[in-house]
Design an enzyme around this catalytic site. Structure first.
Site: not given
Ligand code: PMP
Length: 284
Positions: A52, A102, A147, A180, A205
């Site tokens: 990732r 930028h 991310k 989410e 994510l």
């Molecule tokens: N969504 C967002 C917006 C996040 O910041 C995270 C945590 N980093 C997750 C979902 C969960 O991701 P993970 O299972 O990789 O921690």
């Protein structure tokens, strides 16, 4: 115990760990990060995190500053120097330091920062009782699959949750579907027993715990659909839960003050949580 951070090639005392004021992460949030869990001194699901990370970097056209092999060594060394048995390792890559402009700088060298800290698993009572979430409009950009360290909407959302006495805020798109949480993925279990979570795409994510729990759901032969679900559907669900590296899997028992199902953590959420903990223990 004094903490140690890795900053751009050096291990330095945490209290003296600094980056330049013209680091583009600081000025433009021009960078990405990963948070990995450490259980019994072992990094959990390291490979998917590295996959990732590479993807996030390539989407932003930032060159990964060190190889995966070197990154693994730096993470282990940071964990060792901070004597972390159970905790997290945080790594961040920014586009680097350059005069503020930028457009991408021609010469900047990406900056890698790695920290590790002890952080005991969340209080088991929280998992036993379940948590409350509120719903808020999703005001983020359209590349939530990256991310990036640009987390201001997430910060504002988590603060709203905290002020409402809730644990997390579920962000809701213009179709009234949950994308989410601010730092977690969102799941429900329908009255028919189908596990539902939004499909991977630009709106969320793709959580590493999300992927691990999807594997468990498939392995255990539960009915599963990856699709958006509405807030209304979530409130009518028999169970709900959230997942993330720092929280594992937590049952959600209230949404906007309304009980989910019985208002207690549901059996499937408990079962999946147990399976996920076995997964992390086996790796550790
Ligand atoms: N969504 C967002 C917006 C996040 O910041 C995270 C945590 N980093 C997750 C979902 C969960 O991701 P993970 O299972 O990789 O921690």
């Amino acid at each position: 115990m004094s903490r140690v951070a890795y900053v751009d090639g050096r291990y330095v005392p945490h209290s003296l760990a600094v980056v330049h004021i013209e680091d583009r992460g600081y000025q433009f949030a021009d960078g990405v990060y990963e948070v990995l869990a450490v259980v019994n001194g072992h990094i959990i699901d390291e490979e998917p995190h590295l996959v990732r990370l590479a993807r996030s970097l390539s989407q932003l056209r930032i060159v990964q500053p060190v190889s995966d092999a070197a990154l693994k060594i730096v993470m282990r060394e940071t964990i060792r120097r901070n004597r972390v048995d159970d905790g997290i390792v945080y790594l961040q890559v920014t586009r680097g330091v350059a005069p503020r402009d930028h457009a991408f700088p021609r010469l900047a060298k990406p900056v890698l920062v790695v920290t590790a800290r002890r952080k005991r698993a969340i209080d088991p009572r929280i998992a036993d009782d379940g948590v409350a979430v509120i719903t808020i409009p999703d005001i983020r950009w359209r590349r939530c699959d990256i991310k990036s360290v640009a987390l201001l909407p997430n910060v504002l959302g988590k603060q709203l949750a905290k002020e409402a006495g809730a644990y997390e805020a579920w962000q809701v798109d213009q179709e009234d579907c949950v994308t989410e949480g601010t730092s977690t993925n969102a799941w429900i279990v329908t009255a028919e027993g189908t596990v539902v979570t939004r499909q991977a795409g630009n709106a969320i994510l793709n959580g590493i715990v999300r992927l691990a729990v999807l594997d468990i759901v498939r392995r255990e032969n539960y009915s599963l659909v990856e699709r958006p679900f509405t807030v209304r559907e979530a409130k009518a669900a028999s169970e709900a839960f959230l997942t993330s590296t720092t929280l594992d899997l937590l049952p959600v028992v209230r949404i906007d003050g309304e009980p989910v199902g019985s208002g207690m953590p549901g059996p499937l959420s408990r079962k999946l949580r147990d399976c996920y903990l076995v997964h992390t223990a086996a790796a550790g």
